[in-house]
Design a protein around this motif. Sequence first.
Motif, PDB file in Angstrom:
ATOM      1  N   GLN A 186      46.562  47.413 114.278  1.00 44.57           N
ATOM      2  CA  GLN A 186      45.957  46.654 114.941  1.00 44.57           C
ATOM      3  C   GLN A 186      45.102  45.551 114.074  1.00 44.57           C
ATOM      4  N   ALA A 187      44.682  46.056 112.790  1.00 46.46           N
ATOM      5  CA  ALA A 187      43.970  45.051 111.578  1.00 46.46           C
ATOM      6  C   ALA A 187      45.047  43.784 111.662  1.00 46.46           C
ATOM      7  N   LEU A 188      46.402  44.165 111.532  1.00 46.67           N
ATOM      8  CA  LEU A 188      47.459  42.999 111.245  1.00 46.67           C
ATOM      9  C   LEU A 188      47.432  42.150 112.247  1.00 46.67           C
ATOM     10  N   THR A 189      47.341  42.755 113.661  1.00 45.23           N
ATOM     11  CA  THR A 189      47.550  41.970 114.955  1.00 45.23           C
ATOM     12  C   THR A 189      46.274  41.143 114.781  1.00 45.23           C
ATOM     13  N   LEU A 190      45.042  41.681 114.558  1.00 45.47           N
ATOM     14  CA  LEU A 190      43.807  40.719 114.769  1.00 45.47           C
ATOM     15  C   LEU A 190      43.766  39.639 113.649  1.00 45.47           C
ATOM     16  N   LEU A 191      44.427  39.957 112.518  1.00 50.97           N
ATOM     17  CA  LEU A 191      44.427  38.755 111.317  1.00 50.97           C
ATOM     18  C   LEU A 191      45.376  37.941 111.668  1.00 50.97           C
ATOM     19  N   ALA A 192      46.567  38.285 112.242  1.00 60.79           N
ATOM     20  CA  ALA A 192      47.481  37.218 112.632  1.00 60.79           C
ATOM     21  C   ALA A 192      46.939  36.409 113.656  1.00 60.79           C
ATOM     22  N   THR A 208      59.489  44.097 102.880  1.00 59.74           N
ATOM     23  CA  THR A 208      58.143  44.589 102.729  1.00 59.74           C
ATOM     24  C   THR A 208      58.034  45.398 104.171  1.00 59.74           C
ATOM     25  N   TYR A 209      56.942  45.663 104.440  1.00 61.23           N
ATOM     26  CA  TYR A 209      56.809  46.486 105.798  1.00 61.23           C
ATOM     27  C   TYR A 209      57.028  45.873 107.098  1.00 61.23           C
ATOM     28  N   PRO A 210      57.920  46.393 107.724  1.00 58.18           N
ATOM     29  CA  PRO A 210      58.413  45.747 108.874  1.00 58.18           C
ATOM     30  C   PRO A 210      57.488  45.764 110.080  1.00 58.18           C
ATOM     31  N   GLY A 211      56.624  46.554 110.163  1.00 58.41           N
ATOM     32  CA  GLY A 211      55.480  46.680 111.055  1.00 58.41           C
ATOM     33  C   GLY A 211      54.622  45.089 111.118  1.00 58.41           C
ATOM     34  N   ALA A 212      54.400  44.783 109.558  1.00 61.20           N
ATOM     35  CA  ALA A 212      53.959  43.429 109.377  1.00 61.20           C
ATOM     36  C   ALA A 212      54.804  42.346 109.967  1.00 61.20           C
ATOM     37  N   LEU A 213      56.139  42.246 109.365  1.00 64.58           N
ATOM     38  CA  LEU A 213      56.780  41.267 109.935  1.00 64.58           C
ATOM     39  C   LEU A 213      56.802  40.961 111.457  1.00 64.58           C
ATOM     40  N   GLU A 214      56.821  42.138 112.052  1.00 66.31           N
ATOM     41  CA  GLU A 214      57.048  42.010 113.626  1.00 66.31           C
ATOM     42  C   GLU A 214      55.610  41.486 114.229  1.00 66.31           C
ATOM     43  N   THR A 215      54.433  41.834 113.705  1.00 63.75           N
ATOM     44  CA  THR A 215      53.117  41.168 114.183  1.00 63.75           C
ATOM     45  C   THR A 215      53.183  39.686 113.761  1.00 63.75           C
ATOM     46  N   ALA A 271      49.936  29.449 105.464  1.00 71.08           N
ATOM     47  CA  ALA A 271      49.029  29.895 106.376  1.00 71.08           C
ATOM     48  C   ALA A 271      48.305  31.275 105.914  1.00 71.08           C
ATOM     49  N   LEU A 272      49.201  32.259 105.497  1.00 74.22           N
ATOM     50  CA  LEU A 272      48.842  33.405 104.979  1.00 74.22           C
ATOM     51  C   LEU A 272      49.881  33.989 104.194  1.00 74.22           C
ATOM     52  N   ALA A 273      49.262  35.050 103.316  1.00 75.04           N
ATOM     53  CA  ALA A 273      50.122  35.596 102.463  1.00 75.04           C
ATOM     54  C   ALA A 273      50.088  37.059 102.514  1.00 75.04           C
ATOM     55  N   TYR A 274      51.050  38.049 102.394  1.00 75.34           N
ATOM     56  CA  TYR A 274      50.898  39.440 102.676  1.00 75.34           C
ATOM     57  C   TYR A 274      51.688  40.242 101.258  1.00 75.34           C
ATOM     58  N   LEU A 275      50.837  41.252 100.954  1.00 75.98           N
ATOM     59  CA  LEU A 275      51.331  42.086 100.091  1.00 75.98           C
ATOM     60  C   LEU A 275      50.913  43.469 100.196  1.00 75.98           C
ATOM     61  N   VAL A 276      51.877  44.214  99.490  1.00 68.14           N
ATOM     62  CA  VAL A 276      51.750  45.574  99.335  1.00 68.14           C
ATOM     63  C   VAL A 276      51.798  46.184  98.098  1.00 68.14           C
ATOM     64  N   LEU A 363      36.660  38.459 113.438  1.00 70.57           N
ATOM     65  CA  LEU A 363      37.571  39.420 113.529  1.00 70.57           C
ATOM     66  C   LEU A 363      37.045  40.328 114.954  1.00 70.57           C
ATOM     67  N   ALA A 364      35.650  40.650 114.782  1.00 74.12           N
ATOM     68  CA  ALA A 364      34.837  41.334 115.559  1.00 74.12           C
ATOM     69  C   ALA A 364      34.892  40.704 117.047  1.00 74.12           C
ATOM     70  N   ARG A 365      34.789  39.390 117.093  1.00 78.68           N
ATOM     71  CA  ARG A 365      34.512  38.734 118.344  1.00 78.68           C
ATOM     72  C   ARG A 365      35.901  38.617 118.836  1.00 78.68           C
ATOM     73  N   LEU A 366      36.951  38.617 118.288  1.00 74.42           N
ATOM     74  CA  LEU A 366      38.443  38.681 118.959  1.00 74.42           C
ATOM     75  C   LEU A 366      38.554  39.884 119.239  1.00 74.42           C
ATOM     76  N   ARG A 367      38.258  41.260 118.657  1.00 76.40           N
ATOM     77  CA  ARG A 367      38.423  42.375 118.897  1.00 76.40           C
ATOM     78  C   ARG A 367      37.667  42.787 120.302  1.00 76.40           C
ATOM     79  N   ALA A 368      36.448  42.449 120.363  1.00 83.14           N
ATOM     80  CA  ALA A 368      35.837  42.419 121.660  1.00 83.14           C
ATOM     81  C   ALA A 368      36.484  41.843 122.989  1.00 83.14           C
ATOM     82  N   VAL A 369      37.436  40.841 122.895  1.00 84.69           N
ATOM     83  CA  VAL A 369      37.846  40.513 123.964  1.00 84.69           C
ATOM     84  C   VAL A 369      39.050  41.568 124.339  1.00 84.69           C
TER      85      VAL A 369
END
Length: 507
Positions: A186-192, A208-215, A271-276, A363-369
């Motif tokens: 859910q954190a990745l979804t909100l950040l995206a 890299t992590y497929p869950g991030a790629l799908e998001t 727009a965004l970079a992602y690392l593990v 992020l908190a405002r978006l999550r509240a939606v």
Amino acid sequence: MRSNLDELTARLGRWSSGRGPLYLLLAVRLRALIDDGELPPGSPLPPERTLARRLAVGRGTVVAAYDQLQQEGKVTRRQGSGTRVSPAAVPATRASAGMAVNPLHQHLLGLPDGVALLSCVAPDEPPPALIEAYAQAAAELAAVRHDIGYHPAGHPALREALAAYYRARGVPTSPGEILVTNGAQQALTLLAAVFLSPGDTVLTEPVTYPGALETFREAAARFRTAAVMPESGPQERGTAEHGPQEARPGEAGAAGPGPAGFGAALAARPALAYLVPTGQNPTGSVMPSLVRRRLAGLAAEYDVPLIDDEVPAELCFSGEPPPPLCSFHPGEQIITIGSLSKIVWGGLRVGWVRAAEPVVSRLARLRAVHDLGGDVLSQFAAARLLARSGELRRERAAVLRRRHDHLLAELARALPSWSVEPALGGQTVWVRLPHGDADAFAQVALRHRVAIPPGRAFDPLGGHGDFVRLPFLFPEEELTDAVNRLAAAWHDYDGSGSARPLPALIL
């Protein structure tokens, strides 16, 4: 983007793991995809030879399956125009049509069928510490007064516990810099949602992590890849061979290997970079501190939001987890995500984001939606578990290191032609097949009742078709059984007869 053949293979899931003729099993699964609307009317099916090659079956199996569906009126077949889903096959729903499918998620959605799921990497039972934490949390919940329980940013008790966790790791953190989520996904979804618009570029490593790629795909992003280190191996991820890759249509290309290559890709201002960086999924590598410092500085210099995925960070074999990227630069560009799913249990749906307060506020405002807040009892339990993170880390890492060594020994025994680098952390190793196609081999493995994810699932540009990822989090006897099944599957797939004699499989 993923090809139609890759999409269909992923959607088929564990189609061949049932009992009966293969052509009927394939027809049953294709019929379900048509009826559920995942293959809408008019959509083409792959040519018989193409699909047979990917599924590692004879062409006759696909021909018979298509014939069966044609008799049922599910598909139409015309010479010169191929096989298409029949217009008369009205789906039950069209909502899922066109959605990206992660083969790992497909295995999670599949019904239990006796297949050994080497596709999933999370503890398979809740530890005693979690039961104790919930008992303590229940008592704490009983004392709650004047609290409606809606906390979109997370319960204050857990936000403070997480801030203390980072302070103990040398990173000054306030509760206002913490957002609690229902797991790291859910954190990745909100950040995206906050940082990406359709067509934006996301920079990742070559695998890299497929869950991030799908998001990121769900956000209609394009990908650019760059390896972080120039040499192969767990200490230095990525290779000149596997680092730069050709972009697929509609995707950005790949940069050269090494920190300089990743830095050059950051200079292009994605727009965004992602690392593990720690216990990397899928390679199990650990990024050196000097490289962490360099990349954090480059992200700040080029003003690129960089997600540091620390979900597997507590599983570092050397002991204490390395410092997070945010420890090297205090600005808004470095965003850290984590969860307790790997060190405790995946069923504890508690994750978090550590970021600058303006980012957390957005992020908190978006999550509240979408979600007024997570389960308070779980958050109380998570706060208790964080206080024991050192103890839990040492116990879990010791078990994983022992199982890692056992898996590598079993692979050397039964599959000596496979190439694998030892991991330095995490829960998986990255294995290269000596030849062939990992997607096709994964289909053969399913018929031996073992599910493995092929390398393309981890590559945003669809490469690494000769790799598979294997987990080492299962007990030793289960790992031995899984390797024996894989060796039997490889014998069938390879056809060379070079596999060593194996004990009987435990089915």
